[in-house]
Design a protein around this motif. Sequence first.
Motif, mmCIF file in Angstrom:
data_model
loop_
_atom_site.group_PDB
_atom_site.id
_atom_site.type_symbol
_atom_site.label_atom_id
_atom_site.label_comp_id
_atom_site.label_asym_id
_atom_site.label_seq_id
_atom_site.Cartn_x
_atom_site.Cartn_y
_atom_site.Cartn_z
ATOM 1 N N UNK A 25 0.856 -1.178 0.000
ATOM 2 C CA UNK A 25 0.000 0.000 0.000
ATOM 3 C C UNK A 25 0.890 1.225 0.000
ATOM 4 N N UNK A 26 0.730 2.084 -0.985
ATOM 5 C CA UNK A 26 1.519 3.306 -1.086
ATOM 6 C C UNK A 26 0.602 4.516 -0.974
ATOM 7 N N UNK A 27 1.050 5.518 -0.240
ATOM 8 C CA UNK A 27 0.276 6.747 -0.154
ATOM 9 C C UNK A 27 1.229 7.917 0.079
ATOM 10 N N UNK A 28 0.760 9.093 -0.237
ATOM 11 C CA UNK A 28 1.624 10.265 -0.090
ATOM 12 C C UNK A 28 1.423 10.970 1.245
ATOM 13 N N UNK A 73 -1.325 10.046 7.318
ATOM 14 C CA UNK A 73 -2.205 10.440 8.423
ATOM 15 C C UNK A 73 -3.661 10.585 7.980
ATOM 16 N N UNK A 74 -3.885 10.860 6.715
ATOM 17 C CA UNK A 74 -5.262 11.011 6.243
ATOM 18 C C UNK A 74 -5.938 9.672 5.935
ATOM 19 N N UNK A 75 -5.176 8.592 5.814
ATOM 20 C CA UNK A 75 -5.765 7.286 5.522
ATOM 21 C C UNK A 75 -5.482 6.245 6.596
ATOM 22 N N UNK A 76 -4.628 6.554 7.541
ATOM 23 C CA UNK A 76 -4.245 5.594 8.576
ATOM 24 C C UNK A 76 -5.422 5.034 9.343
ATOM 25 N N UNK A 92 -3.424 -2.977 9.055
ATOM 26 C CA UNK A 92 -1.989 -2.840 9.361
ATOM 27 C C UNK A 92 -1.644 -3.205 10.801
ATOM 28 N N UNK A 93 -2.643 -3.561 11.614
ATOM 29 C CA UNK A 93 -2.374 -3.963 12.989
ATOM 30 C C UNK A 93 -1.471 -5.185 13.020
ATOM 31 N N UNK A 94 -0.470 -5.141 13.885
ATOM 32 C CA UNK A 94 0.501 -6.235 14.055
ATOM 33 C C UNK A 94 1.308 -6.523 12.796
#
Length: 43
Positions: A4-7, A10-13, A20-22
């Motif tokens: 997963x790539x993003x710029x 914080x806006x998609x976390x 993405x847990x663990x």
Amino acid sequence: MKLFLCSHFSSVGSLIKEEIENKKVAFIPTASLREGYTGYVGS
């Protein structure tokens, strides 16, 4: 493996929190040698 790539994470976390847990997450702050604005690093 999923990638997963993003710029601006914080806006998609919060949207992918369960996914993405663990898991390991890599953060690459910038590809620039010098950058004046670094406020996004804190977020």
